[in-house]
Design a protein around this motif. Structure first.
Motif, PDB file in Angstrom:
ATOM      1  N   ASP A   2       0.832  -1.314  -0.335  1.00 32.25           N
ATOM      2  CA  ASP A   2       0.042  -0.203   0.084  1.00 32.25           C
ATOM      3  C   ASP A   2       1.177   1.532   0.170  1.00 32.25           C
ATOM      4  O   ASP A   2       1.872   1.097   0.551  1.00 32.25           O
ATOM      5  CB  ASP A   2      -1.059  -0.112   1.600  1.00 32.25           C
ATOM      6  N   ALA A   3       0.328   2.611  -0.365  1.00 33.18           N
ATOM      7  CA  ALA A   3       1.279   3.798  -0.708  1.00 33.18           C
ATOM      8  C   ALA A   3       1.089   4.023   0.649  1.00 33.18           C
ATOM      9  O   ALA A   3       2.250   4.849   0.538  1.00 33.18           O
ATOM     10  CB  ALA A   3       0.125   4.381  -1.452  1.00 33.18           C
ATOM     11  N   ARG A   4       0.580   4.134   1.550  1.00 31.84           N
ATOM     12  CA  ARG A   4       0.693   5.169   3.053  1.00 31.84           C
ATOM     13  C   ARG A   4       1.961   3.503   3.292  1.00 31.84           C
ATOM     14  O   ARG A   4       2.281   4.170   4.441  1.00 31.84           O
ATOM     15  CB  ARG A   4      -0.606   5.087   4.092  1.00 31.84           C
ATOM     16  N   PRO A 127      13.200   3.483  -3.422  1.00 32.67           N
ATOM     17  CA  PRO A 127      13.983   2.789  -5.069  1.00 32.67           C
ATOM     18  C   PRO A 127      12.568   2.693  -5.674  1.00 32.67           C
ATOM     19  O   PRO A 127      12.807   2.411  -6.871  1.00 32.67           O
ATOM     20  CB  PRO A 127      13.894   1.641  -4.304  1.00 32.67           C
ATOM     21  N   GLU A 128      11.095   3.112  -5.413  1.00 27.96           N
ATOM     22  CA  GLU A 128      10.127   2.960  -6.763  1.00 27.96           C
ATOM     23  C   GLU A 128      10.938   4.505  -7.536  1.00 27.96           C
ATOM     24  O   GLU A 128       9.218   4.370  -8.516  1.00 27.96           O
ATOM     25  CB  GLU A 128       9.029   3.421  -6.373  1.00 27.96           C
ATOM     26  N   TRP A 129      11.247   5.413  -7.525  1.00 28.35           N
ATOM     27  CA  TRP A 129      11.501   6.132  -8.450  1.00 28.35           C
ATOM     28  C   TRP A 129      11.422   5.902 -10.217  1.00 28.35           C
ATOM     29  O   TRP A 129      11.468   6.144 -11.007  1.00 28.35           O
ATOM     30  CB  TRP A 129      12.518   7.160  -7.810  1.00 28.35           C
ATOM     31  N   GLU A 130      12.172   4.632  -9.613  1.00 28.49           N
ATOM     32  CA  GLU A 130      12.578   4.480 -11.290  1.00 28.49           C
ATOM     33  C   GLU A 130      11.412   3.751 -11.854  1.00 28.49           C
ATOM     34  O   GLU A 130      11.385   3.824 -12.926  1.00 28.49           O
ATOM     35  CB  GLU A 130      13.770   2.574 -11.441  1.00 28.49           C
ATOM     36  N   HIS A 131      10.088   2.737 -11.436  1.00 31.68           N
ATOM     37  CA  HIS A 131       9.284   2.740 -11.921  1.00 31.68           C
ATOM     38  C   HIS A 131       8.590   3.465 -12.184  1.00 31.68           C
ATOM     39  O   HIS A 131       7.663   4.254 -13.249  1.00 31.68           O
ATOM     40  CB  HIS A 131       8.506   1.432 -11.294  1.00 31.68           C
ATOM     41  N   VAL A 132       8.350   4.938 -11.570  1.00 28.89           N
ATOM     42  CA  VAL A 132       7.531   6.335 -11.982  1.00 28.89           C
ATOM     43  C   VAL A 132       8.182   6.773 -12.995  1.00 28.89           C
ATOM     44  O   VAL A 132       7.056   7.218 -14.549  1.00 28.89           O
ATOM     45  CB  VAL A 132       7.592   7.015 -10.916  1.00 28.89           C
ATOM     46  N   VAL A 133       9.459   6.678 -13.411  1.00 28.31           N
ATOM     47  CA  VAL A 133      10.069   7.576 -14.488  1.00 28.31           C
ATOM     48  C   VAL A 133       9.609   6.454 -15.695  1.00 28.31           C
ATOM     49  O   VAL A 133       9.825   6.872 -17.179  1.00 28.31           O
ATOM     50  CB  VAL A 133      11.261   7.519 -14.337  1.00 28.31           C
ATOM     51  N   LEU A 134       9.858   5.336 -15.441  1.00 29.57           N
ATOM     52  CA  LEU A 134       9.565   3.796 -16.431  1.00 29.57           C
ATOM     53  C   LEU A 134       8.130   4.560 -16.635  1.00 29.57           C
ATOM     54  O   LEU A 134       7.512   4.807 -18.117  1.00 29.57           O
ATOM     55  CB  LEU A 134       9.172   3.422 -16.232  1.00 29.57           C
ATOM     56  N   CYS A 135       7.509   5.176 -16.705  1.00 25.15           N
ATOM     57  CA  CYS A 135       5.571   5.097 -16.666  1.00 25.15           C
ATOM     58  C   CYS A 135       5.590   6.526 -17.032  1.00 25.15           C
ATOM     59  O   CYS A 135       4.797   6.662 -18.238  1.00 25.15           O
ATOM     60  CB  CYS A 135       5.165   5.603 -15.073  1.00 25.15           C
ATOM     61  N   ILE A 175       2.025  18.182 -14.684  1.00 28.10           N
ATOM     62  CA  ILE A 175       1.983  17.853 -13.172  1.00 28.10           C
ATOM     63  C   ILE A 175       1.019  16.521 -13.689  1.00 28.10           C
ATOM     64  O   ILE A 175       0.651  15.845 -11.991  1.00 28.10           O
ATOM     65  CB  ILE A 175       1.532  18.925 -12.418  1.00 28.10           C
ATOM     66  N   GLN A 176      -0.419  17.061 -14.139  1.00 31.50           N
ATOM     67  CA  GLN A 176      -1.135  15.302 -14.373  1.00 31.50           C
ATOM     68  C   GLN A 176      -0.240  14.053 -14.879  1.00 31.50           C
ATOM     69  O   GLN A 176      -0.869  13.415 -14.582  1.00 31.50           O
ATOM     70  CB  GLN A 176      -2.421  16.262 -15.289  1.00 31.50           C
ATOM     71  N   SER A 177       0.321  14.669 -15.802  1.00 27.52           N
ATOM     72  CA  SER A 177       1.072  13.027 -16.220  1.00 27.52           C
ATOM     73  C   SER A 177       1.584  12.401 -14.877  1.00 27.52           C
ATOM     74  O   SER A 177       1.826  11.139 -15.073  1.00 27.52           O
ATOM     75  CB  SER A 177       2.242  13.040 -17.210  1.00 27.52           C
ATOM     76  N   LEU A 178       2.570  13.750 -14.485  1.00 28.31           N
ATOM     77  CA  LEU A 178       3.743  12.929 -12.725  1.00 28.31           C
ATOM     78  C   LEU A 178       2.318  12.638 -11.701  1.00 28.31           C
ATOM     79  O   LEU A 178       2.971  11.195 -11.123  1.00 28.31           O
ATOM     80  CB  LEU A 178       4.292  14.074 -12.024  1.00 28.31           C
ATOM     81  N   LEU A 182       3.134   8.495 -10.909  1.00 20.31           N
ATOM     82  CA  LEU A 182       2.990   8.252  -9.362  1.00 20.31           C
ATOM     83  C   LEU A 182       1.818   7.348  -8.806  1.00 20.31           C
ATOM     84  O   LEU A 182       1.971   6.150  -7.760  1.00 20.31           O
ATOM     85  CB  LEU A 182       2.830   9.259  -8.275  1.00 20.31           C
ATOM     86  N   MET A 183       0.278   7.569  -9.076  1.00 19.89           N
ATOM     87  CA  MET A 183      -0.491   6.782  -9.143  1.00 19.89           C
ATOM     88  C   MET A 183      -0.288   5.558  -9.321  1.00 19.89           C
ATOM     89  O   MET A 183      -0.763   4.129  -8.972  1.00 19.89           O
ATOM     90  CB  MET A 183      -1.843   7.162  -8.977  1.00 19.89           C
ATOM     91  N   ALA A 184      -0.006   5.345 -10.747  1.00 20.93           N
ATOM     92  CA  ALA A 184       0.161   3.826 -10.859  1.00 20.93           C
ATOM     93  C   ALA A 184       1.187   2.718 -10.561  1.00 20.93           C
ATOM     94  O   ALA A 184       1.212   1.840 -10.609  1.00 20.93           O
ATOM     95  CB  ALA A 184       0.968   4.023 -12.859  1.00 20.93           C
ATOM     96  N   GLU A 185       2.381   3.615  -9.276  1.00 25.45           N
ATOM     97  CA  GLU A 185       2.980   3.190  -9.258  1.00 25.45           C
ATOM     98  C   GLU A 185       2.264   3.202  -7.565  1.00 25.45           C
ATOM     99  O   GLU A 185       3.567   2.248  -6.698  1.00 25.45           O
ATOM    100  CB  GLU A 185       4.502   3.405  -9.404  1.00 25.45           C
ATOM    101  N   GLU A 186       1.778   3.031  -7.292  1.00 24.54           N
ATOM    102  CA  GLU A 186       1.198   3.104  -5.782  1.00 24.54           C
ATOM    103  C   GLU A 186       1.987   4.308  -5.200  1.00 24.54           C
ATOM    104  O   GLU A 186       1.868   4.056  -3.339  1.00 24.54           O
ATOM    105  CB  GLU A 186       1.268   1.832  -5.346  1.00 24.54           C
ATOM    106  N   VAL A 187       2.730   5.492  -5.530  1.00 24.65           N
ATOM    107  CA  VAL A 187       2.949   6.406  -4.670  1.00 24.65           C
ATOM    108  C   VAL A 187       2.337   6.884  -4.461  1.00 24.65           C
ATOM    109  O   VAL A 187       1.337   7.559  -4.977  1.00 24.65           O
ATOM    110  CB  VAL A 187       4.170   7.099  -5.307  1.00 24.65           C
TER     111      VAL A 187
END
Length: 240
Positions: A2-4, A127-135, A175-178, A182-187
Motif C-alpha cells: 500500500d502507498a501509505r 527505490p520506486e522512482w525508477e518505476h515512476v520515470v519508466l511510466c 503535473i497531471q502526467s506526473l 505516481l498513482m500507477a506505482e502506488e506512490v
C-alpha cells in the motif's frame, strides 16, 4: 504494498536502520513467508554493515506485494518497541482526514513542474522512482545514465531523470502526467499536493473574488484572473 505503508517505511527509514538488526529472525521469517527470495537474502547478507543490511531490506520490501508490510511487522519479534511504533504511526496515517490534502486545481495540473518542485518530490521518493520515470516514458538506459552520472546521490539521480523527462516532452511534461505515474506505482499522490497552508490561501482568494463578483457573471476574463491568482499561490507555496 500500500502507498501509505511505503510512505511510512520511508519516513522512519533512518530510525529503522539504527534500531533493527535484520540478519537474525527478521530475514528468516520473511524468507519463510515467501516475502524474500533466495537472491534477496543473499543480497542483504552481502552488505558490509547491519545498517546497510536493514537499508537493503527496506529497499526490497515495497516491491514484494500487499503482504510485505504486515509480514515485516510480524518479523519484529525481537524488536517489539519498533513494531509498536510502526503500528501507531500506521494508525495515525490511516485515520488522517482526506480533507487534510487539498486537491490540485485543474489549471495547475496542466502546467509543467518547476525544478524546485521536482527537487522536493525527489526527496520524497525511494527505490520506486525508477518505476515512476519508466511510466513517464523514460527507458532503462536513461535510468542507467542518471545513475552513472550521479553514482553516490540518489536524489540527484531522481532529479536528473525528471529533468530529462521535461526536456524530452516539453509542454507535455505536466503535473497531471506526473500525478498519474505516481498513482500507477502506488506512490501517495500527496507528495505533489499541498496541505492546509495552500488550501487556506486558495480559500481566501476565492472569497475575495466571489465577494467582488457578487453581481457579475462568471465570464472568461474573471476566470483568467482567478487562475492567475491561484497559480501564484501554488508557486508561492512551493517556494517556501
Amino acid at each position: 504494498m500500500d502507498a501509505r505503508d511505503k510512505q511510512l517505511l520511508r519516513s522512519l527509514r533512518l530510525e529503522l536502520c539504527t534500531e533493527v538488526l535484520v540478519d537474525g529472525l527478521v530475514i528468516q521469517y520473511l524468507y519463510q513467508e515467501g516475502i524474500l527470495t533466495d537472491s534477496h537474502v543473499q543480497e542483504i547478507k552481502a552488505q558490509t554493515t547491519s545498517q546497510r543490511k536493514t537499508m537493503m531490506l527496506l529497499d526490497i520490501l515495497p516491491t514484494r506485494g500487499p503482504r510485505a508490510f504486515d509480514a515485516f511487522l510480524d518479523s519484529l519479534q525481537e524488536f517489539p518497541w519498533v513494531k509498536d511504533k510502526l503500528m501507531l504511526k500506521r494508525k495515525e496515517m490511516t485515520i488522517q482526514e482526506p480533507s487534510d490534502l487539498a486537491e490540485v486545481a485543474p489549471c495547475i495540473l496542466k502546467m509543467s513542474p518547476t525544478d524546485q518542485q521536482l527537487n522536493k518530490l525527489a526527496r520524497s521518493l525511494g527505490p520506486e522512482w525508477e518505476h515512476v520515470v519508466l511510466c513517464l516514458g523514460l527507458s532503462h538506459t536513461d535510468i542507467y545514465r542518471c545513475k552513472v552520472n550521479h553514482p553516490h546521490n540518489l536524489q540527484s539521480q531522481i532529479v536528473a531523470a525528471f529533468v530529462l523527462w521535461k526536456q524530452r516532452l516539453g509542454k507535455k511534461a505536466t503535473i497531471q502526467s506526473l500525478h498519474t505515474s505516481l498513482m500507477a506505482e502506488e506512490v501517495d499522490p500527496s507528495v505533489i499536493q499541498c496541505g492546509k497552508p495552500f488550501q487556506s490561501k486558495c480559500t481566501d482568494i476565492l472569497q475575495i473574488h466571489m465577494s467582488t463578483a457578487e453581481h457579475r457573471e462568471w465570464d472568461e476574463d474573471f476566470e483568467e484572473i482567478l487562475t492567475v491568482r491561484l497559480t501564484r499561490a501554488w508557486f508561492a507555496y512551493w517556494e517556501r
